[in-house]
Design an enzyme around this catalytic site. Structure first.
Site, PDB file in Angstrom:
ATOM      1  CB  CYS A  40      -0.591   2.473  29.117  1.00  0.00           C
ATOM      2  SG  CYS A  40       0.115   3.963  28.402  1.00  0.00           S
ATOM      3  CG  HIS A 100       3.218  -0.260  28.786  1.00  0.00           C
ATOM      4  ND1 HIS A 100       2.168  -0.653  27.994  1.00  0.00           N
ATOM      5  CD2 HIS A 100       3.312   1.084  28.651  1.00  0.00           C
ATOM      6  CE1 HIS A 100       1.639   0.408  27.396  1.00  0.00           C
ATOM      7  NE2 HIS A 100       2.317   1.480  27.781  1.00  0.00           N
ATOM      8  CD  GLU A 147       2.197  -4.272  28.327  1.00  0.00           C
ATOM      9  OE1 GLU A 147       2.052  -4.121  29.556  1.00  0.00           O
ATOM     10  OE2 GLU A 147       1.936  -3.376  27.492  1.00  0.00           O
TER      11      GLU A 147
HETATM   12  N1  GLN Z   1       1.000   3.018  25.327  1.00  0.00           N
HETATM   13  C1  GLN Z   1      -0.202   3.519  25.458  1.00  0.00           C
HETATM   14  O1  GLN Z   1      -1.124   2.875  25.945  1.00  0.00           O
HETATM   15  C2  GLN Z   1      -0.437   4.901  24.934  1.00  0.00           C
HETATM   16  C3  GLN Z   1      -1.242   5.664  25.910  1.00  0.00           C
HETATM   17  C4  GLN Z   1      -1.980   6.881  25.411  1.00  0.00           C
HETATM   18  N2  GLN Z   1      -2.786   6.673  24.334  1.00  0.00           N
HETATM   19  C5  GLN Z   1      -1.136   8.112  25.493  1.00  0.00           C
HETATM   20  O2  GLN Z   1      -0.263   8.376  24.691  1.00  0.00           O
HETATM   21  O3  GLN Z   1      -1.343   8.821  26.437  1.00  0.00           O
END
Ligand code: GLN
Length: 231
Positions: free
Chosen positions: A86, A203, A205
């Site tokens: 992400c 994600h 995790e």
């Molecule tokens: N969960 C995250 O890593 C958020 C990703 C990022 N900062 C976004 O909103 O695009």
């Protein structure tokens, strides 16, 4: 075996990754501050999700210019596995370790939901424990996850088998409805040319224990650990 999990100001998935690696998989893992310049003690690196530096300028742009990134580049060049999840994916594209860019979702809101992914290749250190074409469930949580690359880069990614995951429907078809953010070719994750760097918006995790509704994500970490133990 030891894995470093990088922390920037604003990282927020670092402890979740630490929990999965240490408590679920029993791997030796350690949090690493962004000022660290020597990562040679690690066999692999996770750049976790979050809002590094508040997503100012562009998500990942500031984190990509921190001291730890030079060490991550050196480690990647040495062939060790690096995974960016992400915000970690955003940081890896911003630092040039991966191709393309993550732009604002086509519906420009933060989206947090389950997604179905098709495993496009098992020929990477992160996907060896899947079957090619397998459909897995791993959630997304982002606002800037819309993968973009120019035509030449897209063809290169496709031709070299660098697309790792694609958003699909229940039948495994690539459709606009299954695409949560407008990513080109429904791309959810890609690897580097040498395949030892993976970036993915979903994600793993958050899909690593039965209680979370899916354990599909854990196989990404298991594949990475198997790669390390064999190399
Ligand atoms: N969960 C995250 O890593 C958020 C990703 C990022 N900062 C976004 O909103 O695009």
């Amino acid at each position: 075996m030891s894995i470093g999990i990088v922390q920037f100001g604003g990282s927020n998935c670092d402890l979740d990754v630490l929990h999965v690696l240490k408590d679920v998989l029993g791997v030796d893992a350690e949090l690493v501050w962004y000022k660290e310049e020597d990562l040679s003690r690690f066999d692999g690196i996770v750049v976790p999700g979050g809002f590094s530096y508040g997503d100012y300028l562009r998500a990942g742009a500031i984190a990509a210019r921190t001291p730890v990134m030079n060490s991550i580049k050196a480690l990647a060049e040495a062939g060790k596995p690096v995974i960016g999840i992400c915000n970690g994916f955003q940081i890896l594209t911003e630092s040039g370790l991966l191709d393309g860019a993550l732009t604002t979702n086509n519906y420009p809101k933060f989206k947090c939901e389950s997604t179905l992914l098709r495993v496009e290749t098992t020929d990477t250190p992160f996907t060896s424990k899947f079957k090619k074409g397998e459909i897995v469930s791993i959630p997304i949580a982002h606002m800037e996850g819309n993968f973009y690359a120019d035509e030449a880069t897209l063809s290169k990614l496709e031709d070299n088998g660098q697309v790792a995951f694609r958003y699909v429907d229940k039948e495994g078809k690539v459709t606009d409805e299954a695409n949560p953010n407008g990513s080109q070719e429904n791309i959810a994750g890609i690897v580097s040319a040498k395949k030892n760097v993976l970036g993915m918006m979903p994600h793993p995790e958050r899909a690593s224990e039965e209680i979370l509704g899916s354990k599909d994500g854990i196989r990404i970490f298991e594949s990475m650990m198997e790669f390390i133990s064999k190399n």
